[in-house]
Design a protein around this motif. Structure first.
Motif, PDB file in Angstrom:
ATOM      1  N   CYS A 111       0.836  -1.203   0.000  1.00 47.29           N
ATOM      2  CA  CYS A 111       0.000   0.000   0.000  1.00 47.29           C
ATOM      3  C   CYS A 111       0.872   1.256   0.000  1.00 47.29           C
ATOM      4  O   CYS A 111       0.616   2.213  -0.746  1.00 47.29           O
ATOM      5  N   LEU A 112       1.912   1.263   0.824  1.00 46.08           N
ATOM      6  CA  LEU A 112       2.857   2.386   0.833  1.00 46.08           C
ATOM      7  C   LEU A 112       3.517   2.546  -0.535  1.00 46.08           C
ATOM      8  O   LEU A 112       3.662   3.665  -1.044  1.00 46.08           O
ATOM      9  N   LEU A 113       3.922   1.430  -1.133  1.00 43.33           N
ATOM     10  CA  LEU A 113       4.566   1.475  -2.438  1.00 43.33           C
ATOM     11  C   LEU A 113       3.647   2.111  -3.474  1.00 43.33           C
ATOM     12  O   LEU A 113       4.066   2.978  -4.259  1.00 43.33           O
ATOM     13  N   TYR A 114       2.386   1.687  -3.482  1.00 45.79           N
ATOM     14  CA  TYR A 114       1.417   2.250  -4.427  1.00 45.79           C
ATOM     15  C   TYR A 114       1.316   3.764  -4.263  1.00 45.79           C
ATOM     16  O   TYR A 114       1.375   4.520  -5.245  1.00 45.79           O
ATOM     17  N   LYS A 115       1.179   4.213  -3.038  1.00 49.12           N
ATOM     18  CA  LYS A 115       0.999   5.646  -2.791  1.00 49.12           C
ATOM     19  C   LYS A 115       2.271   6.428  -3.144  1.00 49.12           C
ATOM     20  O   LYS A 115       2.200   7.512  -3.735  1.00 49.12           O
ATOM     21  N   LEU A 116       3.423   5.881  -2.776  1.00 53.12           N
ATOM     22  CA  LEU A 116       4.685   6.558  -3.084  1.00 53.12           C
ATOM     23  C   LEU A 116       4.918   6.651  -4.584  1.00 53.12           C
ATOM     24  O   LEU A 116       5.419   7.664  -5.085  1.00 53.12           O
ATOM     25  N   ALA A 117       4.565   5.593  -5.318  1.00 47.14           N
ATOM     26  CA  ALA A 117       4.824   5.560  -6.757  1.00 47.14           C
ATOM     27  C   ALA A 117       3.781   6.325  -7.562  1.00 47.14           C
ATOM     28  O   ALA A 117       4.125   7.051  -8.506  1.00 47.14           O
ATOM     29  N   ILE A 118       2.501   6.181  -7.193  1.00 45.72           N
ATOM     30  CA  ILE A 118       1.416   6.705  -8.030  1.00 45.72           C
ATOM     31  C   ILE A 118       0.894   8.057  -7.538  1.00 45.72           C
ATOM     32  O   ILE A 118       0.620   8.951  -8.336  1.00 45.72           O
ATOM     33  N   GLN A 119       0.742   8.215  -6.234  1.00 48.47           N
ATOM     34  CA  GLN A 119       0.064   9.402  -5.712  1.00 48.47           C
ATOM     35  C   GLN A 119       1.003  10.526  -5.280  1.00 48.47           C
ATOM     36  O   GLN A 119       0.546  11.659  -5.123  1.00 48.47           O
ATOM     37  N   LEU A 120       2.259  10.220  -5.073  1.00 40.50           N
ATOM     38  CA  LEU A 120       3.189  11.222  -4.549  1.00 40.50           C
ATOM     39  C   LEU A 120       4.347  11.444  -5.523  1.00 40.50           C
ATOM     40  O   LEU A 120       4.763  10.519  -6.222  1.00 40.50           O
ATOM     41  N   PRO A 121       4.896  12.666  -5.550  1.00 38.25           N
ATOM     42  CA  PRO A 121       5.924  13.004  -6.548  1.00 38.25           C
ATOM     43  C   PRO A 121       7.343  12.603  -6.129  1.00 38.25           C
ATOM     44  O   PRO A 121       8.282  13.400  -6.202  1.00 38.25           O
ATOM     45  N   THR A 122       7.501  11.372  -5.665  1.00 37.89           N
ATOM     46  CA  THR A 122       8.826  10.881  -5.304  1.00 37.89           C
ATOM     47  C   THR A 122       9.690  10.740  -6.564  1.00 37.89           C
ATOM     48  O   THR A 122       9.182  10.562  -7.667  1.00 37.89           O
ATOM     49  N   ALA A 123      11.017  10.794  -6.366  1.00 36.70           N
ATOM     50  CA  ALA A 123      11.936  10.654  -7.499  1.00 36.70           C
ATOM     51  C   ALA A 123      12.282   9.188  -7.747  1.00 36.70           C
ATOM     52  O   ALA A 123      12.240   8.715  -8.886  1.00 36.70           O
ATOM     53  N   LYS A 124      12.633   8.462  -6.682  1.00 40.04           N
ATOM     54  CA  LYS A 124      13.008   7.058  -6.786  1.00 40.04           C
ATOM     55  C   LYS A 124      12.496   6.315  -5.560  1.00 40.04           C
ATOM     56  O   LYS A 124      12.381   6.896  -4.482  1.00 40.04           O
ATOM     57  N   ILE A 125      12.252   5.018  -5.766  1.00 39.82           N
ATOM     58  CA  ILE A 125      11.893   4.143  -4.645  1.00 39.82           C
ATOM     59  C   ILE A 125      12.768   2.900  -4.741  1.00 39.82           C
ATOM     60  O   ILE A 125      12.617   2.084  -5.658  1.00 39.82           O
ATOM     61  N   PHE A 126      13.707   2.787  -3.821  1.00 38.89           N
ATOM     62  CA  PHE A 126      14.550   1.601  -3.737  1.00 38.89           C
ATOM     63  C   PHE A 126      13.804   0.570  -2.891  1.00 38.89           C
ATOM     64  O   PHE A 126      13.481   0.839  -1.726  1.00 38.89           O
ATOM     65  N   VAL A 127      13.527  -0.580  -3.452  1.00 37.63           N
ATOM     66  CA  VAL A 127      12.746  -1.605  -2.756  1.00 37.63           C
ATOM     67  C   VAL A 127      13.643  -2.801  -2.437  1.00 37.63           C
ATOM     68  O   VAL A 127      14.215  -3.405  -3.343  1.00 37.63           O
ATOM     69  N   LEU A 128      13.776  -3.120  -1.153  1.00 40.85           N
ATOM     70  CA  LEU A 128      14.538  -4.292  -0.741  1.00 40.85           C
ATOM     71  C   LEU A 128      13.693  -5.535  -0.992  1.00 40.85           C
ATOM     72  O   LEU A 128      12.570  -5.629  -0.493  1.00 40.85           O
ATOM     73  N   VAL A 129      14.216  -6.477  -1.772  1.00 43.39           N
ATOM     74  CA  VAL A 129      13.476  -7.703  -2.066  1.00 43.39           C
ATOM     75  C   VAL A 129      14.360  -8.900  -1.748  1.00 43.39           C
ATOM     76  O   VAL A 129      15.569  -8.879  -1.948  1.00 43.39           O
ATOM     77  N   ARG A 130      13.723  -9.939  -1.250  1.00 47.83           N
ATOM     78  CA  ARG A 130      14.432 -11.160  -0.880  1.00 47.83           C
ATOM     79  C   ARG A 130      14.199 -12.228  -1.948  1.00 47.83           C
ATOM     80  O   ARG A 130      13.083 -12.388  -2.421  1.00 47.83           O
TER      81      ARG A 130
ATOM     82  N   ILE B 271      -1.876  -6.943  -5.797  1.00 46.01           N
ATOM     83  CA  ILE B 271      -2.323  -5.718  -6.474  1.00 46.01           C
ATOM     84  C   ILE B 271      -2.236  -5.925  -7.995  1.00 46.01           C
ATOM     85  O   ILE B 271      -1.520  -5.196  -8.699  1.00 46.01           O
ATOM     86  N   PRO B 272      -2.974  -6.907  -8.523  1.00 43.72           N
ATOM     87  CA  PRO B 272      -2.806  -7.303  -9.937  1.00 43.72           C
ATOM     88  C   PRO B 272      -3.067  -6.193 -10.942  1.00 43.72           C
ATOM     89  O   PRO B 272      -2.422  -6.152 -12.002  1.00 43.72           O
ATOM     90  N   GLU B 273      -3.995  -5.295 -10.630  1.00 32.76           N
ATOM     91  CA  GLU B 273      -4.334  -4.243 -11.592  1.00 32.76           C
ATOM     92  C   GLU B 273      -3.486  -2.990 -11.405  1.00 32.76           C
ATOM     93  O   GLU B 273      -3.597  -2.049 -12.190  1.00 32.76           O
ATOM     94  N   GLN B 274      -2.649  -2.955 -10.372  1.00 36.74           N
ATOM     95  CA  GLN B 274      -1.835  -1.781 -10.100  1.00 36.74           C
ATOM     96  C   GLN B 274      -0.346  -1.989 -10.386  1.00 36.74           C
ATOM     97  O   GLN B 274       0.396  -1.031 -10.567  1.00 36.74           O
ATOM     98  N   VAL B 275       0.099  -3.261 -10.405  1.00 36.60           N
ATOM     99  CA  VAL B 275       1.536  -3.513 -10.475  1.00 36.60           C
ATOM    100  C   VAL B 275       2.150  -2.974 -11.767  1.00 36.60           C
ATOM    101  O   VAL B 275       3.238  -2.392 -11.745  1.00 36.60           O
ATOM    102  N   GLU B 276       1.463  -3.126 -12.885  1.00 31.52           N
ATOM    103  CA  GLU B 276       2.002  -2.616 -14.149  1.00 31.52           C
ATOM    104  C   GLU B 276       2.134  -1.099 -14.124  1.00 31.52           C
ATOM    105  O   GLU B 276       3.139  -0.538 -14.591  1.00 31.52           O
TER     106      GLU B 276
END
Length: 405
Positions: free
Chosen positions: A23-42, A56-61
């Motif tokens: 949910c945070l990722l969606y808001k940071l990427a789509i709703q807010l004017p952030t420059a970059k989002i570094f995502v830690l993935v395992r 989030i099947p309809e939002q990931v793309e």
């Protein structure tokens, strides 16, 4: 609340495939004017994308198409988060905001298992952050259940000390795997999170620390989409499924023995995300709660009464016949825990009260939202996910015990 604060910010997000993290990722990427989002993935990038395709099947793309997302392979429980030296250098020199949503609320983990995930990994992250040259904000997600050792009454937005020396207590747990305080908490993860809070705020770090404590998280009202949130990531849904089909401990018997007036503290996941982001923008430090007071306060009795009202006809009889099993936690274990910790707590949310009058992606003004209609839709969706399991289990039981109706 000024979303413009996020313009140009470079965010490092942990736990980004989890319920709140997505949910945070969606808001940071789509709703807010952030420059970059570094995502830690395992594991792998593909594994993270597959997780989002489920949740989030309809939002990931749309999220990937922003070109803001950059994946960093790592593991929170490893030294330096398992990051490569090159990625550590990038994070140190570019990151302005860190949002730590990593964690595991699994009730089946004992203290020795949950400490690396819910305590020491956060301390490893904080130690690494002291070398970040551009860092302006650090958000750490905790839980209101860090205060579950308190008696009935008001729970304020503060640390409640419990042990003389948190570092010494952690040292004992790392050696023995046990603590004399475990039974005072609703679950071992809550003790782990309590220790993490104490050690983070007492760590003399170079950066400001905001600790956000959500209560039980419920489905989203709006973001990333209405009713977002898998049942496994919504504690109340998991709890109900634990009790399904157990003739001694199923939820209607639980209702008879619980204090019906006690609060059922739940808040939609997107309201938690909005609270997080608003306080990050404000530069808030210390402890902030995100509890039912920021949405709708219900009692346990009121919650269960509504659940009965909106459940499909005949569902209760189907539940009793099915005999479902849920994970490693048995109904008696959960039954005992919820009876012990169904307290009359008033979880204070004064630091976020002003957000209820703020609209937009950083506000809690819900406009024309109708909580009653929303609850009805929620129960209907829950029934759709559970009833097929009940039907399959009932058929299986009838094959094993053909004379039992």
């Amino acid at each position: 609340m000024d979303r413009e604060w996020f313009r140009g910010q470079v965010v490092f997000l942990t736990g980004g495939t989890g319920n709140l993290g997505s949910c945070l990722l969606y808001k940071l990427a789509i709703q807010l004017p952030t420059a970059k989002i570094f995502v830690l993935v395992r594991g792998s990038v593909q594994r993270a994308i597959e997780a989002w395709e489920q949740s989030i099947p309809e939002q990931v793309e749309e999220i990937i198409a922003t070109c803001k997302i950059q994946f960093f392979l790592g593991d929170m429980t490893q030294p330096n988060l398992g990051l490569s030296p090159e990625n550590i250098s990038r994070l140190q020199n570019e990151t302005t905001v860190v949002m730590n949503a990593a964690g595991d609320i699994a009730l089946s983990r004992d203290l020795a298992e949950t400490i690396p995930v819910n305590c020491t990994s956060h301390l490893t992250l904080a130690s690494l952050l002291d070398s970040f040259t551009q860092l302006q904000r650090f958000l750490h997600i905790s839980t209101t259940y860090v205060s579950s050792f308190l008696p009935n009454g008001v729970v304020k937005e503060q640390i409640y000390p419990l042990y003389k020396d948190p570092a010494e207590e952690l040292g004992k747990i790392l050696i023995t795997g046990k603590s004399s305080y475990t039974k005072q908490f609703a679950a071992p993860y809550a003790l782990a999170k309590h220790l993490a809070e104490n050690l983070l705020l007492g760590g003399n770090h170079k950066f400001p620390i905001l600790i956000l404590r959500p209560c039980l998280i419920s489905p989203a009202i709006e973001e990333p989409y209405p009713l977002y949130g898998s049942d496994g990531a919504i504690p109340v849904h998991s709890f109900l499924q634990i009790l399904l089909g157990d003739s001694e401990h199923w939820y209607l018997k639980l209702e008879q023995r619980l204090p019906s007036h006690a609060p059922c503290n739940e808040i939609p996941v997107d309201l938690v995300a909005r609270t997080c982001l608003a306080h990050v923008a404000q530069g808030t430090t210390g402890v902030v709660h995100a509890s039912a007071d920021l949405y709708v306060s219900r009692t346990i009795g009121g919650f269960l009464e509504r659940m009965r009202r909106y459940a499909p006809e005949g569902a209760a009889e189907q539940v009793k016949k099915a005999g479902l099993h849920h994970g490693d936690v048995t109904a008696p274990e959960f039954y005992s825990m919820i009876q012990q910790f169904a307290r009359d707590w008033k979880i204070e949310c004064t630091r976020s009260a002003h957000l209820k009058h703020v609209a937009g992606p950083l506000g809690l003004d819900l406009g024309n939202h109708d909580p009653e209609i929303f609850f009805k839709l929620r129960i209907e969706r829950l029934a759709k996910s559970i009833l097929p399991k009940l039907e399959s289990a009932t058929v299986a039981n009838n094959k094993v015990y053909p004379n039992i109706s």
